[in-house]
Write a protein that holds these residues in place. Structure first.
Motif, short mmCIF file in Angstrom:
data_model
loop_
_atom_site.label_atom_id
_atom_site.label_comp_id
_atom_site.label_asym_id
_atom_site.label_seq_id
_atom_site.Cartn_x
_atom_site.Cartn_y
_atom_site.Cartn_z
N UNK B 1 7.38 48.13 47.88
CA UNK B 1 8.57 48.58 48.63
C UNK B 1 8.14 49.03 50.04
N UNK B 2 8.75 48.45 51.08
CA UNK B 2 8.38 48.81 52.45
C UNK B 2 9.40 49.76 53.05
N UNK B 3 8.94 50.76 53.80
CA UNK B 3 9.89 51.63 54.49
C UNK B 3 9.49 51.83 55.93
N UNK B 9 6.49 49.18 59.52
CA UNK B 9 6.76 49.43 58.10
C UNK B 9 5.44 49.75 57.40
#
Lengths: 103, 299
Positions: B1-3, B9
């Motif tokens: 999961x990238x944020x 990111x």
């Protein structure tokens, strides 16, 4: 505390306040004086902050467009995360149904 | 999961492995959200849009005057029995300054809209609802897995981890928004300086255009003076000129309106002061300008 940073804040506030007195109905000589003084204060602000101001509308337009793009990316990033969670939840539900059938 | 982390990111799983999930969770409770207030940003967007509408009338006014002058010059030629053109093009190009200022205002409007969308409370609520849905379905899956019944705390543990990740990513986004606003602050100051410096040139340009319109209007008035429609024509031109004058006077408030936008934006960039009050003042000011415009036109 007298710091360059505080001086810059005060100069910027003074520039905005003075520029805002430029209104219709004033004699042209007053408007010219306001413009001249506001420009002097703003030049001082830029000198204190050691920055080169944008000289054309096109330059500022470019910077605002870049900022808009970065904000849109943040919005899209949030939507991507939301979609990832929704899709994962759907997969989990399907897997749960399969496991329940196998019991 | 990238944020999102402002500059780009990063992978959440890797980051959590490095820092430890509990340090992240504790940080969430201690740090709080550093971003701008979403409601205030939405109001700022609305106020900016009003200012842009006010200032952009400069470009519309220039176009209206040029177009009407062309029409009136041709109607004058027609009434005098000379050669004329229908649907003629405007005789001159718009001022480069006005065109560039209109593009800048368009970009300002776009930025304010994007700022509003990036902090939209509805989209944040939707993300939190999706996180909740994810946690519930994951907990149900764990319970359905053979041996899942043996770990009853799994549901709340999943919920805690997912909420932490979602909240952490939102804090990162809010900080990034604040950084973008801080960087734009000086660009808006430069914009105010240009609007201030161009105000007189643009005003003079409009007055020149209006003199051209008036010359063409007077030509028509002279010719129809003896006809039965003379008074009606006179009254129509009279009303038209009053509207143009009102628009030129209203444009003179553009510098002040732009200054108010800067004050409102300062609050978003620095997170100080009462933005709601500043925006309310700006809205009152803009409504006054519109009232002034109406009053002048009705005189």
């Amino acid at each position: 505390v007298a710091t360059n940073s505080n001086a810059a804040i005060k100069l910027r506030e003074a520039f905005i306040a003075l520029a805002m007195t430029y209104k219709g109905g004033k004699p042209q000589i007053d408007k010219s004086r306001i413009k001249f003084s506001a420009n002097c204060i703003y030049a001082e602000y830029n000198a204190v902050k050691q920055r080169a101001p944008s000289k054309t509308h096109a330059e500022i337009t470019g910077k605002l467009t870049i900022a808009k793009g970065r904000l849109e990316r943040i919005r899209d990033d949030r939507t991507d995360l939301e979609n990832t969670l929704i899709n994962a939840a759907l997969i989990f539900k399907t897997m749960t149904n399969v496991l329940n059938l196998m019991k | 999961m990238n944020i999102w982390n402002g500059a780009g990111r990063f992978n959440v799983v890797t980051h959590l492995q490095e820092c430890g999930i509990w340090s992240v969770t504790i940080c969430l409770f201690l740090c709080g959200c550093a971003g701008p207030s979403t409601d205030d940003v939405a109001e700022f967007g609305k106020a900016t849009s009003k200012t842009v509408t006010l200032l952009k009338d400069g470009a519309s006014l220039e176009h209206d005057l040029a177009q009407r002058s062309a029409i009136l010059l041709n109607s004058c030629r027609y009434l005098e029995g000379r050669s004329y053109r229908l649907a003629s093009a405007r005789p001159s190009e718009p001022s480069k300054t006005i065109t560039e200022q209109a593009k800048f205002l368009e970009a300002l409007s776009g930025y304010a809209g994007a700022l509003s969308e990036a902090t939209d409370p509805a989209s944040i609520a939707k993300l939190k609802a999706a996180a909740s849905e994810f946690s519930s379905s994951a907990a149900t899956l764990v319970a359905a897995t053979p041996g899942g019944v043996a770990i009853p705390a799994a549901g709340s543990a999943i919920r805690l981890v997912v909420n932490s990740v979602v909240n952490f990513s939102e804090i990162q986004r809010q900080q990034a928004i604040r950084q973008i606003a801080a960087a734009v602050n000086d660009d808006l100051s430069d914009g105010l300086q240009l609007v201030l410096n161009d105000a007189e040139n643009i005003r003079q340009f409009h007055l020149t255009r209006m003199r051209g319109w008036e010359e063409a209007a007077r030509c028509n008035l002279r010719i129809v003076q003896k006809s039965s429609s003379a008074m009606a024509t006179f009254n129509a031109f009279e009303a038209e000129k009053r509207l143009y004058v009102a628009r030129i006077i209203a444009l003179d408030s553009g510098v002040t309106a732009m200054g108010n936008v800067l004050i409102a934006h300062d609050k978003i960039a620095t997170g100080t002061g009462d933005l709601r009050a500043a925006v309310a003042e700006l809205n009152i000011f803009l409504e006054n300008v519109l009232e002034l415009k109406k009053a002048i036109a009705q005189q």
